[in-house]
Every structure is written in C-alpha cells, then in structure tokens.
Design an enzyme around this catalytic site. Structure first.
Site, PDB file in Angstrom:
ATOM      1  N   TYR A 136       8.125   2.535   1.593  1.00 11.23           N
ATOM      2  CA  TYR A 136       7.397   1.354   0.726  1.00 11.23           C
ATOM      3  C   TYR A 136       6.167   0.644   1.489  1.00 11.23           C
ATOM      4  O   TYR A 136       6.371   0.438   2.611  1.00 11.23           O
ATOM      5  CB  TYR A 136       8.582   0.473   0.394  1.00 11.23           C
ATOM      6  CG  TYR A 136       7.916  -0.905  -0.284  1.00 11.23           C
ATOM      7  CD1 TYR A 136       8.115  -0.865  -1.783  1.00 11.23           C
ATOM      8  CD2 TYR A 136       7.654  -1.849   0.492  1.00 11.23           C
ATOM      9  CE1 TYR A 136       7.609  -2.128  -2.378  1.00 11.23           C
ATOM     10  CE2 TYR A 136       7.108  -2.944  -0.271  1.00 11.23           C
ATOM     11  CZ  TYR A 136       7.062  -3.165  -1.749  1.00 11.23           C
ATOM     12  OH  TYR A 136       6.571  -4.123  -2.145  1.00 11.23           O
ATOM     13  N   GLU A 159       0.930  -2.370  -4.512  1.00 11.09           N
ATOM     14  CA  GLU A 159       2.375  -2.087  -4.290  1.00 11.09           C
ATOM     15  C   GLU A 159       2.244  -0.411  -4.443  1.00 11.09           C
ATOM     16  O   GLU A 159       2.402   0.095  -5.581  1.00 11.09           O
ATOM     17  CB  GLU A 159       3.283  -2.623  -5.054  1.00 11.09           C
ATOM     18  CG  GLU A 159       4.712  -2.344  -4.654  1.00 11.09           C
ATOM     19  CD  GLU A 159       5.754  -3.331  -5.557  1.00 11.09           C
ATOM     20  OE1 GLU A 159       6.532  -3.892  -4.970  1.00 11.09           O
ATOM     21  OE2 GLU A 159       5.683  -3.136  -6.805  1.00 11.09           O
TER      22      GLU A 159
END
Length: 396
Positions: A118, A206
């Site tokens: 991530y 993101e």
C-alpha cells in the site's frame, strides 16, 4: 476533483510510473476490442474488467472481474456496464457504471512470489509537509490495517525545500522488505510517483495495491488520484477530465451558479456568506437540536437572483424542514441582502418550509425592518442565539 482509475494511470505513466496497462471501454463490444488491442501490445492472455466509478471497494461489490478468455470478458463487461455498483464507499443506491477499464493480468507465474503493498501520498496538515504513507499490507482496507496492526503502517515526511531524497526512497523500499532488482525498481517507482504528485498539484495519491510481480517489476495495479481544485486554473487539461456524472447533481448545479455547496444529511438548510460563519452556523444548528442539511456559502453577492437560486438548490432536498439565512454584512450591505430575500421569496410565490433570517453588520437595523414589514412568513433574528432558538421553535 477526483479522477477515474484509467485517467489516473494515464497521468502516472507520463511521469514514468509503471502501471497496469489497459484501455477504457463504454460497451461490451468496445471491451472485446480493448482486450484484443491489449493482447497485441502486451501479449496478455487474461484480462481484468474494472468498473470505473469514483469509489473504492469495487471488487467487493462485483465491479472487478478476471476474464481468462474472450467469452468471459464480454460476459463480465455486459454485467458490469450499466450496473448500480454498491461498495462500502457509496450510498445504498450505489453508482451507475458507465465504463470499464480492460486491464492486463499482471499476476502471472514466475520465479519468485508476488507481493502487494500500500502506498499513498498526501499532505500532513499538522506539519505542512507532504507525507508518503506505506505498508506491507497492500490490497486490504488501510483503515482495517491501521486499527488492527498499526505497527505495519509507516510514513515518511518530505521537506518541501529539497523534495524526496534518495535515502528516503531507499528507506521505504527497505521497510517493505524488498531486495535486489525489486528494491531498485521500487526506488525508481516511488521517485516517479512523487514527481507526478507534485507535478499535477494533487491532494491525494492512493495506490492499492502496488505489486511486486514474479519477475520483480513494481506496478501500480490501482490508482486513486484527487486533484487540488484550487490548482485547476493552471491545469486546463486535467480540469477537462472531470466527470460530473460521478458528483452530486445539486453540487454540480450550485458550482455552475457560483455557489459553494456541500450536501449533508440534516434537516435545516443553511445559506451563509463566508466559510467560517457557515461552520459556526452549522454548529449552532446542531446545538439547537437540529442537523445542518448543507454547507452553502453565497459569497459576497446576495442579490435576489442569487438568493432565489440558493433557495432552489436547498429545497431539492426533501429532508429540509427549515432554512436559516445567516449573513454578516461587511462588504455587502444587510439591507441589500434583505431586499434580495424578499424579492426572491415573492418571485417564488411561497416557501414550503419556515425561513429564519439573521442579518448583522452594515445596515442591519434597516435590514430587519425590511424583513419585518415585508408581510412574508419570515422569522427575523438579531443574535446567533436568537436564530438558534427560532430554529428550535420551528422544528418543535
């Protein structure tokens, strides 16, 4: 301003970020052609069909499907295009899918195992610095990771005077447990990603997941990009990517009318001039026992046409049971605002809900007299407390 995944990936690729390649399609037939084109370009033997909506968690709602052959790809595209996709980040009604991204399968077999990470970039408002947040737990909800295993989330703040430094990029790659060629690839990946973030004046990147493939490539499999609305005047090409179908229709209408409007879930409509006063007004509504139905800043101009437009936007919400107008007359005169309210009220014929008007500042006394002598069903107030009490009265 939010971008679709396919738009985000096109931008990242221009900055040298390796992305999962794909083509957008608006019909099942276009999806088949996109897959054929992708196979010619990459040799892909499997494809992923991804719904293009401004919401995360698409896979959980059935908006992301793997397709091992052309028949399955067309079937997936037929099922996804036009569906009302409900995810953890949408309302109960979901969002209609207008297009899909047909992307290459990057989870191919190889010598080493694949790993998902991530990575996000955003502004740390407490320090005024950009911050890279990263974790070994890619592919999962980062909120769940933060709650259950917070030690697996790391962050690196960037000094705006010097930008991302080489040692910081290497530190991030090391903390993710990478080595060898994958380590080198990730350092280049994060450097290009940060340059893209700064270059387009983004407020959020993101990438979840960032994939280490079985042959040690680093690939952005997904991409969520949010642009800073205040910077769009110098990015005309990016501003043109806006998809108003993904936005609340009343917010789009308000923006076209020059009104700053955000829809909320309450029962008291707000019409205020100035963001700070609007926040205070919403607080006083909450304290009085009501709930604000919107944030609406009419700005420094509040003539009859503008006020009438604001009324129309507020009243599109069936949950609104009362409207509070709270204006501080600094540059704008209160009596002018009052006349605008009276004229707008008369033009509309009537309002289906009670109206409370509080005007303070330049010519406030004249404004109150105008309201009181208008003969309209309007409750006037002088102090904020008095306005809050009147809100409580009309809601009782």
């Amino acid at each position: 301003m939010n971008l679709h995944e396919y738009q985000s990936k096109e931008i990242l690729a221009k900055y040298g970020v390796r992305v999962q390649r794909g083509h957008v399609a608006n019909t099942p037939e276009e999806a088949v052609k996109a897959a054929e084109q992708l196979t010619a370009e990459t040799g892909a033997e499997g494809w992923v069909v991804k719904a293009q909506v401004h919401a995360g968690g698409r896979g959980k709602g059935g908006g992301v499907k793997f397709s091992p052959n052309m028949d399955k790809l067309k079937e997936n595209a037929e099922n996804i295009i036009g569906m009302q996709l409900v995810t953890p980040q949408t309302s109960a009604e979901g969002k209609k899918v207008h297009s899909v991204l047909v992307a290459e399968d990057v989870y191919y077999p190889g010598e080493s195992e694949t790993k998902e990470f991530y990575v996000s970039i955003l502004l740390n408002r407490a320090t005024g610095r950009n911050m890279i947040v990263y974790s070994t737990e890619g592919g999962m909800d980062i909120e769940q990771v933060a709650e259950e295993t917070p030690h697996l989330i790391h962050n690196e703040e960037i000094d705006p005077a010097v930008g991302l430094q080489g040692f910081q990029a290497r530190k991030i790659a090391f903390n993710l447990g990478l080595e060898g060629q994958a380590f080198k690839e990730f350092v280049k990946f994060i450097d290009a990603l940060y340059k893209a973030y700064v270059g387009i004046d983004a407020s959020l990147f993101e990438i979840n997941p960032v994939l280490k493939t079985s042959d040690d490539k680093i690939v952005a499999v997904d991409a969520k990009v949010t642009l800073d609305d205040n910077s769009l005047f110098r990015h005309k090409d990016l501003a043109a990517l806006r998809d108003t179908r993904e936005e609340d229709p009343t917010e789009v209408e308000a923006g076209e009318a020059g009104l700053n409007f955000v829809k909320l879930d309450g029962n008291v409509g707000c019409m205020v001039n100035g963001a700070g006063l609007a926040m205070a007004t919403m607080d006083i509504i909450k304290l009085s026992g009501g709930n604000p139905a919107n944030f609406l800043d009419v700005g420094g101009t509040a003539d009859a046409e503008r006020v009438e437009k604001a009324f129309g936007i507020i009243l599109q919400d069936p949950n609104v049971k009362a409207i509070l107008i709270n204006i501080f007359g600094g540059i704008v005169r209160c009596d002018r605002v009052a006349q605008g309210v009276v004229d707008a009220y008369n033009n509309m014929g009537s309002l289906p809900v009670p109206l409370i008007v509080r005007l303070q500042g330049t010519n406030a006394e004249e404004a109150k007299k105008l309201i009181d002598e208008s003969g309209l069903n309007v409750h006037s107030a002088i102090t904020l407390e008095e306005a809050a009490n009147k809100v409580k009265e009309v809601l009782a």
